[in-house]
Design a protein around this motif. Sequence first.
Motif, short mmCIF file in Angstrom:
data_model
loop_
_atom_site.label_atom_id
_atom_site.label_comp_id
_atom_site.label_asym_id
_atom_site.label_seq_id
_atom_site.Cartn_x
_atom_site.Cartn_y
_atom_site.Cartn_z
N ALA A 111 20.66 8.34 50.74
CA ALA A 111 21.91 7.77 51.23
C ALA A 111 23.11 8.64 50.87
CB ALA A 111 22.09 6.35 50.67
N GLU A 114 23.22 11.76 53.10
CA GLU A 114 23.75 11.49 54.43
C GLU A 114 25.26 11.35 54.40
OE1 GLU A 114 21.67 8.03 55.69
OE2 GLU A 114 19.85 9.14 56.26
N LEU A 115 25.77 10.78 53.33
CA LEU A 115 27.22 10.60 53.20
C LEU A 115 27.93 11.94 53.05
CD1 LEU A 115 29.55 8.58 52.91
CD2 LEU A 115 29.08 8.50 50.46
N SER A 123 32.27 7.96 59.31
CA SER A 123 30.91 7.45 59.13
C SER A 123 30.92 6.30 58.14
CB SER A 123 29.99 8.59 58.64
OG SER A 123 28.67 8.14 58.54
N SER A 125 29.60 3.42 58.23
CA SER A 125 28.31 2.77 57.97
C SER A 125 27.54 3.50 56.89
CB SER A 125 27.48 2.70 59.26
OG SER A 125 27.18 4.01 59.74
N SER A 126 27.68 4.84 56.83
CA SER A 126 27.02 5.61 55.78
C SER A 126 27.62 5.30 54.42
CB SER A 126 27.13 7.12 56.06
OG SER A 126 26.39 7.47 57.20
N ASP A 129 26.22 1.89 53.47
CA ASP A 129 24.79 2.00 53.13
C ASP A 129 24.61 2.61 51.75
OD1 ASP A 129 24.08 0.92 55.55
OD2 ASP A 129 23.57 2.84 56.49
N TYR A 130 25.36 3.66 51.48
CA TYR A 130 25.24 4.32 50.18
C TYR A 130 25.68 3.39 49.05
CZ TYR A 130 26.26 7.14 46.13
OH TYR A 130 26.32 7.60 44.85
#
Length: 242
Positions: A111, A114-115, A123, A125-126, A129-130
């Motif tokens: 996670a 991706e961030l 982003s 949502s990233s 999520d993280y």
Amino acid sequence: MSADSADPDHRTEPGFFAEAPHYHGHRERLRERFRSAGAAALSDYELMELVLFRALPRRDVKPLAKALIGTFGSFAETVHASEARLREIGGLGEAAITEIKLIAAAASRVAKGELKQRAVLSSWSSVIDYCRTAMAFADKEQFRILFLDKRNQLIADELQQVGTIDHTPVYPREIVKRALELSATAIIMVHNHPSGDPTPSSSDITMTKQIIDIAGPLGIAVHDHIIVGKNGHASLKGLKLI
């Protein structure tokens, strides 16, 4: 020579003859279902069985997997449970605990990776999520800061404080000082509510405004304060509280 004498591990394993009918061939069938249909086809306890297979190669791990999910509530809550809590589960040794915590570490690393690959604000949502992966299931309050540059790229992600089950001491001037040290032009604050309810408290709102008042004149923007919990997340900016 009998099969038992040829395989001393099978001969000496407690309860082998009683357990063999229950899990003979089960492991390979479960692995094949995972390979062919993916994780979505497996229940939480079945996914936990896959995690336990390597650490407990000669045991029927289904009862243990079900006990873990029953105790902690879900696969995510189990892998994020503290090692102390995991040790309370009968039959779960250090090797199995290491396998479980490895899953949590891998999820957090993925996670975070991706961030880092994109501008944070494009982003969102990233970001969520993280933050949820890293903190939502912690049993104590944690306060984390994401430090951003002028392009809103992540400079650093730092855990500033860890507190009790319902309180974390936060020092606004220390946060702003750290942002200046990193040459950050913006920050996102994140903390968790171990109760599971991410609703902001009055102290959450007051503390956030204090940081905004100190950071603003120094050219440091506070993009948001996100609160995460098992039951979701809350954004102070989204709720128009800052």
